[in-house]
Scaffold this motif. Structure first.
Motif, PDB file in Angstrom:
ATOM      1  N   PHE A  57       0.821  -1.208   0.000  1.00 27.81           N
ATOM      2  CA  PHE A  57       0.000   0.000   0.000  1.00 27.81           C
ATOM      3  C   PHE A  57       0.857   1.260   0.000  1.00 27.81           C
ATOM      4  O   PHE A  57       0.467   2.284  -0.564  1.00 27.81           O
ATOM      5  N   LYS A  58       2.029   1.179   0.629  1.00 31.67           N
ATOM      6  CA  LYS A  58       2.919   2.333   0.666  1.00 31.67           C
ATOM      7  C   LYS A  58       3.439   2.659  -0.733  1.00 31.67           C
ATOM      8  O   LYS A  58       3.608   3.827  -1.095  1.00 31.67           O
ATOM      9  N   THR A  66      -1.035   4.033   5.750  1.00 27.38           N
ATOM     10  CA  THR A  66      -1.738   2.897   5.147  1.00 27.38           C
ATOM     11  C   THR A  66      -2.602   2.151   6.164  1.00 27.38           C
ATOM     12  O   THR A  66      -3.152   1.102   5.838  1.00 27.38           O
ATOM     13  N   THR A 212      -7.198   1.583  -2.340  1.00 28.89           N
ATOM     14  CA  THR A 212      -5.911   2.275  -2.309  1.00 28.89           C
ATOM     15  C   THR A 212      -5.611   2.936  -3.647  1.00 28.89           C
ATOM     16  O   THR A 212      -5.122   4.079  -3.699  1.00 28.89           O
TER      17      THR A 212
END
Length: 219
Positions: A57-58, A66, A212
């Protein structure tokens, strides 16, 4: 006896309260790791999953915040897996549950994008290099694709969860009718449960990763 096949997915009420929705929080009773003096394998598994999800996700969001998407993943995954146990209500198979997650996320992303980055939001409706004659059509297509995003997120999750449960329900109802093939039906149900466990993990990951992506795109 069920009036129809889909009645097993209907929320029921007891004492004027829909108590079966409590299945969404039952699993949290088994999660707390603060009471373990020595971390067990389950704690190590959860920790490794958390680290892996944070890294993925980063990369997408290009930020360290996140936590919201990781919590979203765990929440959906727990509800999907709890629904595989007998006599436990599957909350993630209902549009009320999935829309309640997808719609606020999408709305917050869109409002933040249009309020904070109005010019870029308008520019996003027109892909670079679009011919002049196709510009009105591309604006309509991009607008519609943005509007239907919460619906596609919600329908994808609920439809995938319902499909597997319907197959298990059908096989369970046909078992008493064919006693000679009962062993084969049990083996097929066992394989379907393994498949549904994989689907529960995959769909929770897909929901979180798409959320995301929508967040990074609007920011």
């Amino acid at each position: 006896m069920m009036m129809n096949l889909f009645s097993s997915f209907d929320p029921s009420s007891y004492f004027m309260l829909p108590l079966n929705w409590l299945s969404m929080i039952i699993s949290f009773l088994f999660i707390p790791s603060m009471f373990w003096l020595i971390p067990n394998r389950f704690n190590f598994l959860i920790q490794n999953m958390l680290i892996t999800l944070h890294k993925e996700f980063k990369i997408i969001t290009k930020k360290n915040n996140t936590l919201m998407f990781i919590v979203l993943f765990y929440f959906i995954m727990i509800n999907n897996l709890m629904g595989l146990f007998p006599y436990i209500f599957t909350a993630s198979s209902h549009m009320i549950f999935t829309l309640s997650l997808a719609l606020p996320l999408w709305l917050s992303f869109m409002l933040n994008s249009w309020i904070s980055h109005t010019y870029h939001s308008f520019a996003h409706l027109m892909p670079q290099g679009t011919p002049s004659i196709l510009m009105p059509f591309m604006v309509c297509i991009e607008t519609i694709s943005n509007i239907i995003r919460p619906g596609t997120l919600a329908i994808r999750l609920s439809a995938n969860m319902i499909a597997g449960h319907l197959l298990l329900t059908l096989l369970g109802n046909t078992g008493p009718m064919v006693n000679l093939l009962i062993f084969l039906i049990i083996m097929i149900q066992f394989m379907l449960i393994l498949l549904e466990s994989a689907v529960a993990l995959i769909q929770s990951y897909v929901f979180a990763i798409l959320s995301t992506l929508y967040s990074s795109e609007n920011n």
